[in-house]
Design a protein around this motif. Structure first.
Motif, PDB file in Angstrom:
ATOM      1  N   UNK A  78      -3.891  27.804   9.422  1.00  0.00           N
ATOM      2  CA  UNK A  78      -2.722  26.997   9.808  1.00  0.00           C
ATOM      3  C   UNK A  78      -1.709  27.970  10.416  1.00  0.00           C
ATOM      4  N   UNK A  79      -0.727  28.427   9.619  1.00  0.00           N
ATOM      5  CA  UNK A  79       0.177  29.414  10.218  1.00  0.00           C
ATOM      6  C   UNK A  79      -0.571  30.689  10.554  1.00  0.00           C
ATOM      7  N   UNK A  80      -1.610  30.988   9.797  1.00  0.00           N
ATOM      8  CA  UNK A  80      -2.453  32.131  10.096  1.00  0.00           C
ATOM      9  C   UNK A  80      -2.060  33.421   9.410  1.00  0.00           C
ATOM     10  N   UNK A  81      -0.913  33.423   8.736  1.00  0.00           N
ATOM     11  CA  UNK A  81      -0.379  34.694   8.241  1.00  0.00           C
ATOM     12  C   UNK A  81      -1.252  35.317   7.161  1.00  0.00           C
ATOM     13  N   UNK A  82      -1.863  34.481   6.325  1.00  0.00           N
ATOM     14  CA  UNK A  82      -2.676  35.025   5.233  1.00  0.00           C
ATOM     15  C   UNK A  82      -4.112  35.291   5.660  1.00  0.00           C
ATOM     16  N   UNK A  83      -4.451  34.909   6.884  1.00  0.00           N
ATOM     17  CA  UNK A  83      -5.862  34.824   7.242  1.00  0.00           C
ATOM     18  C   UNK A  83      -6.536  36.190   7.385  1.00  0.00           C
ATOM     19  N   UNK A  84      -5.785  37.209   7.751  1.00  0.00           N
ATOM     20  CA  UNK A  84      -6.392  38.540   7.812  1.00  0.00           C
ATOM     21  C   UNK A  84      -6.938  38.932   6.451  1.00  0.00           C
ATOM     22  N   UNK A  85      -6.099  38.762   5.444  1.00  0.00           N
ATOM     23  CA  UNK A  85      -6.530  39.109   4.092  1.00  0.00           C
ATOM     24  C   UNK A  85      -7.679  38.234   3.619  1.00  0.00           C
ATOM     25  N   UNK A  86      -7.602  36.957   3.956  1.00  0.00           N
ATOM     26  CA  UNK A  86      -8.689  36.031   3.601  1.00  0.00           C
ATOM     27  C   UNK A  86     -10.010  36.516   4.191  1.00  0.00           C
ATOM     28  N   UNK A  87      -9.968  36.846   5.470  1.00  0.00           N
ATOM     29  CA  UNK A  87     -11.199  37.232   6.156  1.00  0.00           C
ATOM     30  C   UNK A  87     -11.737  38.555   5.613  1.00  0.00           C
ATOM     31  N   UNK A  88     -10.858  39.493   5.301  1.00  0.00           N
ATOM     32  CA  UNK A  88     -11.331  40.769   4.774  1.00  0.00           C
ATOM     33  C   UNK A  88     -12.009  40.564   3.414  1.00  0.00           C
ATOM     34  N   UNK A  89     -11.432  39.680   2.595  1.00  0.00           N
ATOM     35  CA  UNK A  89     -12.041  39.413   1.287  1.00  0.00           C
ATOM     36  C   UNK A  89     -13.337  38.627   1.446  1.00  0.00           C
ATOM     37  N   UNK A  90     -13.307  37.619   2.328  1.00  0.00           N
ATOM     38  CA  UNK A  90     -14.465  36.729   2.458  1.00  0.00           C
ATOM     39  C   UNK A  90     -15.657  37.447   3.075  1.00  0.00           C
ATOM     40  N   UNK A  91     -15.393  38.301   4.034  1.00  0.00           N
ATOM     41  CA  UNK A  91     -16.500  38.985   4.693  1.00  0.00           C
ATOM     42  C   UNK A  91     -17.251  39.867   3.714  1.00  0.00           C
ATOM     43  N   UNK A  92     -16.489  40.513   2.871  1.00  0.00           N
ATOM     44  CA  UNK A  92     -17.133  41.386   1.898  1.00  0.00           C
ATOM     45  C   UNK A  92     -18.039  40.572   0.970  1.00  0.00           C
ATOM     46  N   UNK A  93     -17.614  39.365   0.670  1.00  0.00           N
ATOM     47  CA  UNK A  93     -18.410  38.487  -0.180  1.00  0.00           C
ATOM     48  C   UNK A  93     -19.745  38.169   0.474  1.00  0.00           C
ATOM     49  N   UNK A  94     -19.735  38.013   1.792  1.00  0.00           N
ATOM     50  CA  UNK A  94     -20.961  37.686   2.515  1.00  0.00           C
ATOM     51  C   UNK A  94     -21.858  38.890   2.705  1.00  0.00           C
ATOM     52  N   UNK A  95     -21.276  40.059   2.607  1.00  0.00           N
ATOM     53  CA  UNK A  95     -22.035  41.250   2.955  1.00  0.00           C
ATOM     54  C   UNK A  95     -23.190  41.504   2.021  1.00  0.00           C
ATOM     55  N   UNK A  96     -23.174  40.873   0.853  1.00  0.00           N
ATOM     56  CA  UNK A  96     -24.279  41.043  -0.069  1.00  0.00           C
ATOM     57  C   UNK A  96     -25.494  40.198   0.282  1.00  0.00           C
ATOM     58  N   UNK A  97     -25.352  39.316   1.235  1.00  0.00           N
ATOM     59  CA  UNK A  97     -26.468  38.444   1.602  1.00  0.00           C
ATOM     60  C   UNK A  97     -26.498  37.220   0.732  1.00  0.00           C
ATOM     61  N   UNK A  98     -27.193  36.182   1.189  1.00  0.00           N
ATOM     62  CA  UNK A  98     -27.297  34.948   0.422  1.00  0.00           C
ATOM     63  C   UNK A  98     -26.056  34.088   0.558  1.00  0.00           C
ATOM     64  N   UNK A  99     -26.171  32.882   0.027  1.00  0.00           N
ATOM     65  CA  UNK A  99     -25.045  31.948   0.076  1.00  0.00           C
ATOM     66  C   UNK A  99     -24.322  32.002  -1.261  1.00  0.00           C
ATOM     67  N   UNK A 100     -23.089  32.421  -1.273  1.00  0.00           N
ATOM     68  CA  UNK A 100     -22.381  32.526  -2.553  1.00  0.00           C
ATOM     69  C   UNK A 100     -22.120  31.150  -3.152  1.00  0.00           C
ATOM     70  N   UNK A 101     -22.074  31.100  -4.460  1.00  0.00           N
ATOM     71  CA  UNK A 101     -21.761  29.856  -5.157  1.00  0.00           C
ATOM     72  C   UNK A 101     -20.263  29.600  -5.084  1.00  0.00           C
ATOM     73  N   UNK A 102     -19.867  28.372  -5.399  1.00  0.00           N
ATOM     74  CA  UNK A 102     -18.444  28.063  -5.454  1.00  0.00           C
ATOM     75  C   UNK A 102     -17.710  29.011  -6.396  1.00  0.00           C
ATOM     76  N   UNK A 103     -18.327  29.268  -7.537  1.00  0.00           N
ATOM     77  CA  UNK A 103     -17.673  30.139  -8.515  1.00  0.00           C
ATOM     78  C   UNK A 103     -17.515  31.556  -7.975  1.00  0.00           C
TER      79      UNK A 103
END
Ligand code: FES
Ligand code: FES
Lengths: 718, 233
Positions: free
Chosen positions: B112-137
Motif C-alpha cells: 500500500x504505502x510501501x514503506x514497510x515493504x523492504x523489510x517485509x521482502x527481506x524477511x520473506x525472501x529468507x523464508x523461501x530460501x530454504x525451499x518448499x512451501x512454508x506453512x502458515x505458522x
C-alpha cells in the motif's frame, strides 16, 4: 505495465515541458479542486488557502514520442492508489490501453489536499472530462488531416483510424497538431457499460518501485549540500523553549522553534542523538503540567452532565427526550474512546532548500498547496517561486495534512542558510501527534413493548480539531459524523455536541468522527436488540426497512459469516453497520478468547461495502483490508494517555500493533450500485470494526465493553 | 570529508573509515563507527530502500541480510557491518528467490504505502530460501514485521505464490550480483517495461561522502528461468 515516475531536482527547475520530458506534448490541462477540505482549510488559516487557491491548472495529459501518455497531477499517494485510480479515469476516456499510461506526481504546488476519502470520488469526473477532451483534440487533428468528419474516426489503443479508408495515425503523430486545438467544454463521456479500464483492477503504477527500494518517500530525499536536522519538541503540551541551548557535541547548530528545538548535524543519527540528549529549559503555561487522562476525563464527564451543546443542534427530530422518558424499555449507556496517535510507518519529515530567489520543498504531505502558501509567507518570496514536491507518503492517515513539521523545516533552512532535511524520531512523532480526540458519548435508545425504537439520542463530548484550529464556522463539525447522519430511521432523534476544550492537540485521524460515534451507536443498537430479545441483524433490518442498498450491505456481511447458522463453540459473533464518506458498510466478525491470557482474538472478518462504483476493485479491497486491520489494532490497544501534561505514546514499545500472526481471515464483498453513487473508500474500513468486536465479545462472554481500547497499556518488544 | 555546516560549534565525534560489502559492491565511507548500520547505509552509503521505523528493534522496517541472515540494521553498529556480506533491498532482485517474491508482490498488488515493504521482502525472501512451501505458522513466525497499512493477508498470499510457483532448485549464487536491472528485465516480464524510467538521480549523485567501487560483475544468475530457492547468502 505502467509505472509511476519520480522527477529529479533539475528536471523540475525547467518547468512543465522539461518535467514531462523533452519529447512529450501536452494536449490537455485540467484543474482538480480541493473542495472537501474547505472546513479544514478555513480552520488552518484562510490566508493560506487564498494564496494557494486552486485556480491554476494543476494537472496535465501529455503524449510521449513512444505513443504512451503521461498523466500528472498533485495527489498525495499514500498507498490508497489515488494516482492509479484517477489515471484510470482519464485513460478510459482518452482511448489508450492501461499499458500505455504513465503517472507522475505533478510538481505543482497547486496540488490539492488529500483527505476525507475524497481522492477518487471527488475527482473522477474531472479526470474523465480531461481524458475525453484530450481524445477530442486528437481525433479532430486526425479528421482535419484526412479531410473527414471526426465521426468518421475511431479510437483504440492510442491510434485513430479513418473508418472509411482504414488509414491510421498514432496519438504521438497527432499530438503536435492536437495541442494547438481548443477542446470541447463538455465532451461526451462513455457509458459505464463500455468501460474497459475504469472498473478493472489495473495494476497500480506506484507498486514496482515499492518492491526494490527505489520508491522515494519524503524521508529518502537528498539534495546537494544538505545537512540533517532532528527535533526535540517540548514534552509538555503548550510549552515553549526559553533560551537557546548550547550546540552539543556532534552537532553543528541548534535552532529554537518556539515549541521545539532543532538540532542540526551531518547525518540523521547524529542529529537524533544530539536532540535526544539535549537539555532544554521550557516554559510551560500554568495548568498544563497538571493535565492528565484523569483530569481530561473528569472534565468530559462534567460537560456530559451539565455542558451546553453547540447550536444549531446537530440533529433534532420530534421529541426524543419525551419519547425516551415514556419508553417502557430503554438503553442508556455511555461509551468512551481514547486519544489516538496516527501511527503510520514513515515518521514526519521535510526537506527544504532556500535561495534568495527560490524555495524548494520536498515533503511527505497531504496538503502541498498549503505548504506553498506558507513557504511564500515565511520566505517573502512570491508563491510562484516556491516549488513543492509531494513525495510518496509512507502513510498519512490525516496527520500529514498538518504543517507543523514543514514550518519547522523551513525555519531551520532559513536560519542556518543551508538545505536541510528534518526527520522526527519515532518517539517525537508519537508523543507529539495531533491525536484523534478522546470522546464520551452517551446513547439513549427508547423502545416500545414490541422492541421498536421510538427514541434515539446521542450526546457527544470531545475536543474539536476544527475549532482548536480557530475555525469559526457554525457547529456541525466532523465530531458528530456517524451519529447525526445514521442510516437508521427513528421517529424521534436528538444528537448534541458539547465541545471540550483543552490544550491537548487534536487532529484528523482516518475516519475522524465516524470512528468515535460508530462505536457508541452500533454498540448501543446491539444492547437494545439484546434487551428486546431480538437477533442483532434482524433488529437492524427493521431499522433499515425500505432502504435497499443498506439492507443489501447488511445482509451480505451476515451471509458471508454464516449468520443464519450458530457460531462454533467458543466463538462469538458480532455485527455492525456504518455509513460515511458516501459509502455504506457492514461487518460481521468472529472472536474467541484465544488472545494472551484469555483475551479477545479476532478470527474472522466479513466486510461488505457499497461504494457505488469501484474504479479499481482490487484497491478497494486493499483499502478495506487495511482499514479492518487498523480498526482491530486500535480497538484492542490504541490509545495515548496523558500525565503531567505529557503524552504517553513513545514508540511501538507502548503502542502495540497487530502483527501477521494476529491478523484475522478477511473476506471483502464489493457491491456496486452505480457510478452516480460513487463513494469514498480510504476511511470506510475502520469505523464498524470496534463495535462489531464489542458486540461479538458480548455475545461470547456476556460482558459489554464500552470503553476503548479493550486492552489498554499493551506493549511490544523485539 | 564530512560536512559540519556553517555554524562551527560543538565538538566533533570520532570518524572512522569503514569499508562495507553491500550487494556485491565494495563501499567506503567515513563516519561514526557507533552509528547504527541503518543510518550508515541510508545517509552515508546512500541506499535509502532500507527504512527507519522505530529504531528500537521492533518494527523490522530496517531489515537487511548480514551474511545471509535477516538482521535489524537499527540493532547493529556500522563497525559491526565491516567485513560482513550485506544485502539490502536494492540487491534483493539479484537473488532468484528475491526476484520471484518481488514479482509475486507486484502480481498480488501487495504494497500500500510501501514503506514497510523492504523489510517485509527481506524477511520473506529468507523464508523461501530454504525451499518448499512454508506453512502458515512458519510464515507467521518469520514475518514479525509491522505494517501499519495492513498488507499482511497479501504478504502471506504472495509468499505462498512465490513458494509454490516454478521449479526448484538450481545452483545457488553465493553472493548478490551487481547487475540487478539485468536480472529484473530477464526474469519478470511485468517489470521489464518499467526499468528504464526509474530515476535515482536525486539520491545517488549528491551524496557527499560515499566512495563506491564496483567489484567485478558476476554473471547474472537468472538469465535462465529456473528458480533458486536457497543460497541467497
Ligand atoms: S527501525 Fe529497526 S526494527 Fe524498527
Ligand atoms: S505498506 Fe504501508 S506500512 Fe506496510
Amino acid at each position: 505495465m505502467s509505472k509511476q515516475t519520480t522527477t529529479t531536482t533539475s528536471e523540475y527547475a525547467f518547468g512543465r515541458r522539461a518535467f514531462l520530458g523533452g519529447s512529450a506534448t501536452v494536449i490537455g490541462a485540467f484543474v482538480l479542486e480541493a473542495a472537501p477540505a474547505t472546513k479544514i482549510a478555513e480552520a488552518i488559516g484562510a490566508a493560506q488557502v487564498a494564496a494557494g487557491a486552486n485556480t491554476a491548472v494543476n494537472g496535465w495529459i501529455a503524449i510521449n514520442a513512444d505513443n504512451t501518455a503521461t498523466i500528472s497531477f498533485g495527489g498525495a499517494e499514500m498507498g490508497q492508489g489515488i494516482m492509479t485510480g484517477l489515471a484510470q479515469a482519464a485513460a478510459e476516456e482518452l482511448g489508450m490501453s492501461w499499458s500505455q499510461i504513465h503517472t507522475q506526481a505533478a510538481p505543482a504546488a497547486q496540488g490539492y489536499v488529500t483527505g476525507g476519502s475524497y481522492g477518487i470520488r471527488g475527482h473522477v469526473d474531472q479526470m474523465r472530462v480531461a481524458g475525453a477532451q484530450a481524445q477530442a483534440v486528437l481525433v479532430s487533428a486526425a479528421a482535419t488531416a484526412w479531410g473527414v468528419s471526426p465521426s468518421a474516426c475511431s479510437v483504440a489503443n492510442g491510434i485513430v483510424t479513418n473508418t472509411a479508408t482504414g488509414a491510421t495515425q498514432t496519438f504521438a503523430q497527432l499530438a503536435s497538431a492536437a495541442s494547438t486545438l481548443t477542446p470541447p467544454a463538455s465532451p461526451t463521456l462513455k457509458s459505464p457499460s463500455s468501460f474497459g479500464i475504469m472498473g478493472t483492477s489495473a495494476p497500480r503504477t506506484d507498486i514496482p518501485n515499492k518492491v526494490d527500494g527505489s520508491a522515494i518517500f519524503g524521508i529518502d530525499v537528498v539534495v546537494p549540500g544538505m545537512v540533517y536536522a532532528a527535533i526535540k519538541n517540548c514534552p509538555t503540551v503548550g510549552g515553549t523553549v526559553s533560551g537557546t541551548p548550547a550546540v552539543p557535541a556532534g552537532a553543528s547548530a541548534v535552532v529554537p522553534l518556539g515549541n521545539a528545538v532543532a538540532v542540526v548535524a551531518s547525518n540523521t543519527w547524529a542529529a537524533m542523538q544530539a536532540a535526544r540528549n539535549l537539555s532544554v529549559t521550557w516554559s510551560v503555561p500554568a495548568g498544563n503540567q497538571s493535565i492528565s487522562s484523569a483530569s481530561l476525563l473528569a472534565d468530559a464527564q462534567s460537560l456530559m452532565a451539565t455542558g451546553t451543546p453547540g447550536t444549531p443542534i446537530e440533529l433534532q427530530a420530534g421529541d426524543a427526550p419525551g419519547a425516551f422518558a415514556a419508553a417502557p424499555k430503554k438503553v442508556e449507556a455511555t461509551y468512551q474512546v481514547p486519544y489516538l496517535p496516527h501511527v503510520y510507518m514513515e515518521v514526519l519529515n521535510c526537506t527544504v532548500s532556500i535561495t534568495p530567489t527560490s524555495c524548494e520543498i520536498w515533503a511527505s504531505t497531504q496538503a502541498p498547496a498549503w505548504i506553498q502558501a506558507t513557504a511564500a509567507a515565511m520566505t517573502g518570496l512570491d508563491p510562484s517561486a516556491v516549488t513543492v514536491h509531494a513525495t510518496l507518503l509512507g502513510g498519512g492517515l490525516g496527520r500529514k495534512i498538518e504543517l507543523d513539521y514543514v514550518i519547522q523545516a523551513i525555519t531551520i533552512a532559513k536560519t542556518i542558510g543551508k538545505p536541510v532535511k528534518l526527520t522526527w524520531s519515532r518517539e517525537e512523532d508519537m508523543s507529539h501527534d495531533q491525536y484523534r480526540p478522546a470522546a464520551l458519548m452517551r446513547v439513549r435508545l427508547g423502545m416500545d413493548d414490541a422492541g421498536s425504537v421510538t427514541s434515539y439520542g446521542v450526546r457527544h463530548v470531545s475536543q474539536s480539531p476544527l475549532f482548536q484550529r480557530g475555525w469559526t464556522g457554525p457547529t456541525g463539525n466532523d465530531n458528530t459524523d456517524g451519529a447525526a447522519d445514521v442510516a437508521y430511521q427513528f421517529p424521534n432523534a436528538l444528537v448534541e455536541y458539547v465541545m471540550q476544550k483543552s490544550p491537548v492537540p487534536v487532529g484528523f485521524w482516518r475516519s475522524v468522527g465516524v470512528s468515535m460515534n460508530c462505536f457508541a451507536v452500533e454498540s448501543a443498537i446491539d444492547e437494545a436488540a439484546l434487551l428486546a430479545g431480538k437477533d442483532p441483524v434482524a433488529f437492524r433490518r427493521t431499522l433499515l426497512a425500505g432502504k435497499s442498498r443498506e439492507l443489501a450491505v447488511l445482509n451480505k456481511a451476515a451471509d458471508m459469516i454464516g449468520w443464519s447458522t450458530p457460531a462454533a463453540a467458543g466463538v462469538g459473533r458480532g455485527i455492525a453497520f456504518s455509513n460515511g464518506f458516501g459509502s455504506l458498510a457492514a461487518v460481521a466478525v468472529e472472536v474467541t478468547k484465544g488472545g494472551t491470557g484469555g483475551t479477545m482474538a479476532v478470527k474472522n472478518v466479513a466486510f461488505a461495502v457499497d461504494c457505488g462504483f469501484a474504479v479499481n476493485p482490487n484497491q478497494v479491497e486493499a483499502q478495506i483490508q487495511g482499514g479492518i486491520i487498523q480498526g482491530v489494532t486500535s480497538a484492542l490497544w490504541g490509545q495515548t494517555t496523558f500525565s503531567n501534561g505529557q503524552a504517553s505514546s513513545r514508540n511501538f514499545s507502548n503502542s502495540r500493533m497487530l502483527l501477521m500472526r494476529e491478523t484475522p481471515a478477511i473476506t471483502v464483498a464489493i457491491i456496486q450500485s452505480g457510478i452516480d453513487k460513487i463513494g469514498g473508500i480510504g476511511e470506510v474500513g475502520v469505523p464498524p470494526i470496534a463495535p462489531a468486536m464489542a458486540n461479538a465479545w458480548a455475545a461470547l462472554t456476556g460482558t459489554r465493553a464500552r470503553t476503548l481500547p479493550f486492552y489498554p497499556g499493551a506493549t511490544m518488544s523485539d | 570529508m564530512p560536512q559540519w555546516g556553517v555554524i562551527e560549534q560543538g565538538a566533533h565525534v570520532e570518524m572512522t573509515v569503514m569499508k562495507f560489502n553491500i550487494n556485491g559492491k565494495s563501499v567506503t565511507v567515513d563516519g561514526d563507527p557507533s552509528m547504527p548500520f541503518l543510518w550508515a547505509v541510508r545517509d552515508l552509503v546512500g541506499l535509502t530502500g532500507t527504512k527507519y521505523g522505530c529504531g528500537i528493534e521492533i518494527c523490522r522496517a530496517c531489515t537487511v541480510w548480514v551474511d545471509g541472515s535477516p538482521e535489524k540494521s537499527c540493532d547493529m553498529s556500522a563497525s559491526e557491518a565491516v567485513g560482513r556480506t550485506i544485502t539490502t533491498i536494492e540487491g534483493l532482485s539479484a537473488t532468484p528467490a528475491g526476484a520471484k517474491l518481488q514479482q509475486a508482490f507486484i502480481d498480488l498488488q501487495v504494497p500500500q504505502c510501501g514503506y514497510c515493504q523492504s523489510g517485509m521482502l527481506m524477511a520473506a525472501t529468507r523464508l523461501l530460501s530454504g525451499g518448499g512451501v512454508p506453512s502458515d505458522a512458519q510464515i507467521d513466525s518469520a514475518i514479525g514485521n509491522i505494517c501499519a497499512c495492513g498488507t499482511y493477508p497479501r504478504v502471506k498470499a504472495a509468499i505462498k505464490k512465490a513458494a509454490g510457483a516454478g521449479t526448484p532448485v538450481t545452483t545457488p549464487t553465493t553472493k548478490p550480483t551487481t547487475t540487478t536491472t539485468t536480472t529484473r528485465s530477464t526474469t519478470t516480464t511485468t517489470r521489464a517495461t518499467t526499468t528504464t524510467t526509474r530515476p535515482r538521480a536525486t539520491t545517488t549523485t549528491t551524496r557527499p561522502k560515499a566512495t563506491t567501487t564496483t567489484t567485478k560483475p558476476k554473471t547474472t544468475p537468472t538469465t535462465t528461468k529456473t528458480t533458486t530457492t536457497r543460497g541467497d547468502d
